[in-house]
Design a protein around this motif. Structure first.
Motif, short mmCIF file in Angstrom:
data_model
loop_
_atom_site.label_atom_id
_atom_site.label_comp_id
_atom_site.label_asym_id
_atom_site.label_seq_id
_atom_site.Cartn_x
_atom_site.Cartn_y
_atom_site.Cartn_z
N SER A 15 0.85 -1.20 0.00
CA SER A 15 0.00 0.00 0.00
C SER A 15 0.87 1.24 0.00
N ARG A 17 -0.52 4.16 0.68
CA ARG A 17 -1.30 5.10 1.49
C ARG A 17 -0.47 5.61 2.66
N SER A 20 -1.06 3.80 5.90
CA SER A 20 -1.27 2.38 5.63
C SER A 20 -1.09 1.52 6.87
N TYR A 21 -2.09 0.69 7.15
CA TYR A 21 -1.98 -0.27 8.25
C TYR A 21 -0.87 -1.28 7.95
N ASN A 22 -0.73 -1.63 6.68
CA ASN A 22 0.29 -2.62 6.34
C ASN A 22 1.70 -2.09 6.59
N PRO A 80 -2.05 -5.16 1.56
CA PRO A 80 -3.50 -5.29 1.64
C PRO A 80 -4.00 -6.21 0.53
N GLU A 81 -5.29 -6.47 0.54
CA GLU A 81 -5.93 -7.21 -0.55
C GLU A 81 -6.74 -6.21 -1.36
N TYR A 82 -6.52 -6.19 -2.67
CA TYR A 82 -7.33 -5.36 -3.56
C TYR A 82 -8.08 -6.32 -4.48
N ASN A 83 -9.37 -6.32 -4.40
CA ASN A 83 -10.19 -7.15 -5.28
C ASN A 83 -9.70 -8.59 -5.34
N PHE A 84 -9.51 -9.15 -4.14
CA PHE A 84 -9.13 -10.56 -3.94
C PHE A 84 -7.73 -10.90 -4.42
N ALA A 116 -2.89 -7.16 6.00
CA ALA A 116 -3.97 -6.62 6.83
C ALA A 116 -5.06 -6.01 5.96
N THR A 117 -6.29 -6.26 6.36
CA THR A 117 -7.45 -5.61 5.75
C THR A 117 -8.37 -5.11 6.84
N GLN A 118 -9.24 -4.20 6.46
CA GLN A 118 -10.23 -3.74 7.44
C GLN A 118 -11.43 -4.69 7.48
C1 LIG Z 1 -9.11 -1.01 -4.80
C2 LIG Z 1 -9.38 -1.66 -3.48
C3 LIG Z 1 -9.84 -2.96 -3.42
C4 LIG Z 1 -10.04 -3.61 -2.20
N1 LIG Z 1 -10.40 -4.92 -2.19
C5 LIG Z 1 -10.46 -5.58 -1.03
C6 LIG Z 1 -10.66 -6.99 -1.00
O1 LIG Z 1 -10.79 -7.64 -2.03
N2 LIG Z 1 -10.71 -7.62 0.19
C7 LIG Z 1 -10.54 -6.91 1.37
O2 LIG Z 1 -10.57 -7.53 2.44
N3 LIG Z 1 -10.34 -5.59 1.39
C8 LIG Z 1 -10.28 -4.90 0.23
N4 LIG Z 1 -10.03 -3.55 0.22
C9 LIG Z 1 -9.87 -2.84 1.50
C10 LIG Z 1 -8.40 -2.78 1.94
O3 LIG Z 1 -7.99 -4.06 2.33
C11 LIG Z 1 -8.26 -1.81 3.10
O4 LIG Z 1 -8.52 -0.52 2.60
C12 LIG Z 1 -6.88 -1.82 3.76
O5 LIG Z 1 -6.91 -1.05 4.92
C13 LIG Z 1 -5.81 -1.25 2.87
O6 LIG Z 1 -4.56 -1.46 3.47
P1 LIG Z 1 -3.67 -0.23 3.98
O7 LIG Z 1 -4.29 0.26 5.27
O8 LIG Z 1 -2.31 -0.84 4.22
O9 LIG Z 1 -3.67 0.82 2.92
C14 LIG Z 1 -9.83 -2.89 -1.00
C15 LIG Z 1 -9.39 -1.55 -1.05
C16 LIG Z 1 -9.17 -0.94 -2.27
C17 LIG Z 1 -8.65 0.48 -2.30
#
Ligand SMILES: Cc1cc2nc3c(=O)[nH]c(=O)nc-3n(C[C@H](O)[C@H](O)[C@H](O)COP(=O)(O)O)c2cc1C
Length: 186
Positions: A15, A17, A20-22, A80-84, A116-118
């Motif tokens: 991430s 950001r 970022s939590y990560n 993080p996970e973005y769209n799986f 990490a994810t939220q």
């Molecule tokens: C484009 C996008 C796609 C995401 N897809 C998922 C997902 O598939 N699964 C999930 O658990 N969280 C998803 N999230 C939420 C992120 O995991 C969450 O925002 C996380 O805090 C991001 O990590 P960071 O704090 O290190 O930036 C998505 C966020 C974004 C911006």
């Protein structure tokens, strides 16, 4: 081969950001490395998107990242996970570093992963993809423990400190296993 008596671990955060939590997880994990270890968080934000044409005259940001990766004895990734799956920025950095023209500085080196994810599932799907990718890169994956931090907003405070005991324990085990793998990889 460990480069010196001060082993060097390089971190990649999936991430970009600011809060970022990560990134907080990575910095916490780095603080758990033995005292004589060095940790550097790689800056992957300025890399161009991978394009084979750019290999004719490698961008400075790619050269710098490759030099950093060459100096590493091991890697630590938190994403993080973005769209799986994993974010494109992380895949892009790993693609650049996978190439022979930068001497494949990732290959054969130990790597440990966290995420990490939220939401509830803490990057479980992204890590399946990431682990496959690390296999393609011929890295030496620290397979356990799985560090899947769901609902991370309840486990890291506003100052970026990890407050959840279970999360700290899992990260501690991951770092112990990474250090063991580095010792064996010497
Ligand atoms: C484009 C996008 C796609 C995401 N897809 C998922 C997902 O598939 N699964 C999930 O658990 N969280 C998803 N999230 C939420 C992120 O995991 C969450 O925002 C996380 O805090 C991001 O990590 P960071 O704090 O290190 O930036 C998505 C966020 C974004 C911006």
């Amino acid at each position: 081969m460990m480069g010196s008596n001060q082993p060097h671990v390089v971190g990649f955060c999936g991430s970009l950001r600011n809060k970022s939590y990560n990134r907080s997880l990575l910095l916490h994990a780095a603080s758990q490395l033995p005292e004589n270890y060095r940790f550097t968080l790689a800056d992957i934000s300025g890399l161009p998107l991978y394009n084979e044409d750019l290999e004719r005259d490698l961008p400075q940001s790619v050269r710098d990242l490759a030099e950093l990766a060459k100096s590493a004895d091991a890697f630590l990734i938190s994403t993080p996970e973005y769209n799986f799956s994993i974010p494109g920025v992380l895949k892009n950095a790993l693609d650049w570093l996978s190439r022979k023209n930068v001497d494949t500085p990732l290959a054969l080196k130990p790597v440990a992963v966290m995420g990490a994810t939220q939401g509830m599932f803490g990057t479980s799907q992204a890590q399946v993809h990431l682990r496959e990718l690390l296999y393609a890169l011929n890295m030496s994956l620290v397979r356990r423990p799985l560090v899947l931090v769901g609902q991370v907003q309840e486990k890291i405070n506003a100052d970026g400190q990890v407050t959840d005991e279970m999360t700290k324990q899992f990260i501690g085990q991951l770092i112990d296993n990474l250090v063991k793998e580095m010792e064996q990889n010497k």
